[in-house]
Design a protein around this motif. Structure first.
Motif, PDB file in Angstrom:
ATOM      1  N   MET A  58       0.827  -1.201   0.000  1.00 42.04           N
ATOM      2  CA  MET A  58       0.000   0.000   0.000  1.00 42.04           C
ATOM      3  C   MET A  58       0.864   1.254   0.000  1.00 42.04           C
ATOM      4  SD  MET A  58      -2.737  -1.269   2.918  1.00 42.04           S
ATOM      5  CE  MET A  58      -3.876   0.067   2.619  1.00 42.04           C
ATOM      6  N   LYS A  59       0.308   2.309  -0.593  1.00 36.42           N
ATOM      7  CA  LYS A  59       0.880   3.645  -0.486  1.00 36.42           C
ATOM      8  C   LYS A  59      -0.129   4.551   0.206  1.00 36.42           C
ATOM      9  CE  LYS A  59       3.970   3.809  -4.505  1.00 36.42           C
ATOM     10  NZ  LYS A  59       4.316   4.561  -5.745  1.00 36.42           N
ATOM     11  N   GLN A  66       8.142   4.453  -1.647  1.00 34.27           N
ATOM     12  CA  GLN A  66       8.206   3.118  -1.054  1.00 34.27           C
ATOM     13  C   GLN A  66       6.806   2.546  -0.848  1.00 34.27           C
ATOM     14  OE1 GLN A  66      10.001   3.116   2.812  1.00 34.27           O
ATOM     15  NE2 GLN A  66       9.710   0.931   3.160  1.00 34.27           N
ATOM     16  N   TRP A  67       6.662   1.274  -1.154  1.00 33.96           N
ATOM     17  CA  TRP A  67       5.422   0.570  -0.846  1.00 33.96           C
ATOM     18  C   TRP A  67       5.543  -0.048   0.549  1.00 33.96           C
ATOM     19  CZ3 TRP A  67       1.084   0.243  -3.981  1.00 33.96           C
ATOM     20  CH2 TRP A  67       1.216   0.728  -5.279  1.00 33.96           C
ATOM     21  N   TYR A  68       4.469   0.064   1.341  1.00 36.65           N
ATOM     22  CA  TYR A  68       4.441  -0.551   2.668  1.00 36.65           C
ATOM     23  C   TYR A  68       3.776  -1.921   2.575  1.00 36.65           C
ATOM     24  CZ  TYR A  68       5.339   4.199   4.414  1.00 36.65           C
ATOM     25  OH  TYR A  68       5.871   5.440   4.657  1.00 36.65           O
ATOM     26  N   ASN A  69       4.361  -2.900   3.247  1.00 32.30           N
ATOM     27  CA  ASN A  69       3.757  -4.226   3.313  1.00 32.30           C
ATOM     28  C   ASN A  69       2.690  -4.256   4.403  1.00 32.30           C
ATOM     29  OD1 ASN A  69       5.370  -5.472   1.290  1.00 32.30           O
ATOM     30  ND2 ASN A  69       7.069  -5.583   2.749  1.00 32.30           N
ATOM     31  N   ALA A  70       1.595  -4.939   4.117  1.00 27.64           N
ATOM     32  CA  ALA A  70       0.484  -5.015   5.066  1.00 27.64           C
ATOM     33  C   ALA A  70      -0.114  -6.416   5.049  1.00 27.64           C
ATOM     34  CB  ALA A  70      -0.591  -3.985   4.723  1.00 27.64           C
ATOM     35  N   LYS A  88      -2.763  -4.506   9.506  1.00 26.65           N
ATOM     36  CA  LYS A  88      -1.542  -4.098  10.206  1.00 26.65           C
ATOM     37  C   LYS A  88      -0.493  -3.761   9.152  1.00 26.65           C
ATOM     38  CE  LYS A  88      -2.352  -7.095  14.214  1.00 26.65           C
ATOM     39  NZ  LYS A  88      -1.820  -8.229  15.031  1.00 26.65           N
ATOM     40  N   MET A  89       0.152  -2.598   9.321  1.00 29.55           N
ATOM     41  CA  MET A  89       1.125  -2.147   8.341  1.00 29.55           C
ATOM     42  C   MET A  89       2.292  -1.485   9.054  1.00 29.55           C
ATOM     43  SD  MET A  89       0.487   0.313   5.037  1.00 29.55           S
ATOM     44  CE  MET A  89      -0.219   1.632   6.039  1.00 29.55           C
ATOM     45  N   ASP A  90       3.492  -1.959   8.782  1.00 30.24           N
ATOM     46  CA  ASP A  90       4.702  -1.365   9.362  1.00 30.24           C
ATOM     47  C   ASP A  90       5.231  -0.315   8.404  1.00 30.24           C
ATOM     48  OD1 ASP A  90       4.693  -2.980  11.661  1.00 30.24           O
ATOM     49  OD2 ASP A  90       5.640  -4.617  10.552  1.00 30.24           O
ATOM     50  N   ILE A  91       5.259   0.945   8.843  1.00 28.53           N
ATOM     51  CA  ILE A  91       5.758   2.015   7.977  1.00 28.53           C
ATOM     52  C   ILE A  91       7.211   2.370   8.289  1.00 28.53           C
ATOM     53  CG2 ILE A  91       3.439   2.927   7.655  1.00 28.53           C
ATOM     54  CD1 ILE A  91       4.101   5.187   9.553  1.00 28.53           C
TER      55      ILE A  91
END
Length: 232
Positions: A58-59, A66-70, A88-91
């Protein structure tokens, strides 16, 4: 969260189910009937509840590099249309964002927290209601028998697309479903509020299917891309 999941699923425990026959497709636009046949729901029981898991990238902004993994989990109720989506997403190595989208009784809610404690977003209102219903409508492709629900009205657009209008409680939403020649769902489009501000505008919101698979005997999309078609 678990209480909210129980609340939306409880009314479905005693919901009627039935084996879907071709007669149940009568009156639908031919392209919708072809999709339901291709999905493999004929001869199977109508689905009342759904649980699924998702992996995503996700952006948060269009110009973000950068794309965030979720990772996310989602629960659906079909007869009394509702969903709970938890993500849940770690930025960064030190910052985790948790989110919850909810749609129930025709109303939507959006909640985002940092570190699962600090509330960053907590939105409700008519725009969120409509936007949440549009999401539910788009996501029935994961449980196609919901296309037979009485709160949905289908309108033929052409030989490969149809518009669905959903009305439940005091909220109405619509979107267009696109299919290929084989009857597979390949695209969804609607004009959706991106924000909840007084001057918020609707932008085209598009889902494009990249891959299908057969899950529990039903052919559904399993890899998708979702875009807001912004002015930029």
């Amino acid at each position: 969260m678990n209480r909210e999941i129980t609340e939306i699923l409880k009314p479905e425990l005693n919901a009627e189910t039935f084996v879907i026959r071709e007669k149940h497709l009568e009156g639908l636009p031919p392209v919708v009937a072809r999709w339901l046949k291709a999905s493999g729901i004929i001869g199977r029981k109508k689905i009342n509840t759904v649980r699924l898991r998702q992996k995503a990238q996700m952006k948060l902004k269009p110009d973000q590099k950068q794309w965030y993994n979720a990772v996310a989990g989602q629960y659906f109720a079909v007869n009394h249309p509702a969903f709970i989506w938890q993500v849940k997403m770690d930025i960064s190595p030190f910052v985790r964002i948790t989110g919850r989208d909810k749609f129930a009784d025709g109303k939507g809610e959006m909640l985002i927290k940092a570190f699962s404690l600090l509330t960053v977003v907590n939105e409700k209102g008519e725009k969120i209601d409509e936007s949440s219903m549009q999401r539910f409508l788009a996501e029935i492709v994961w449980f196609p028998s919901a296309a037979l629900s009485p709160y949905l009205k289908w309108e033929e657009h052409d030989s490969l697309s149809a518009k669905a209008v959903m009305t439940y409680k005091d909220t109405t939403a619509a979107g267009t479903f696109y299919f290929n020649e084989q009857g597979d769902f390949i695209r969804f489009s609607t004009m959706r509020y991106k924000d909840n501000t007084p001057d918020a505008r609707r932008y085209e919101w598009v889902i494009t299917v990249k891959e299908h698979s057969v899950i529990n005997g039903i052919k559904i999309p399993v890899k998708l891309e979702v875009h807001w078609m912004l002015d930029t």
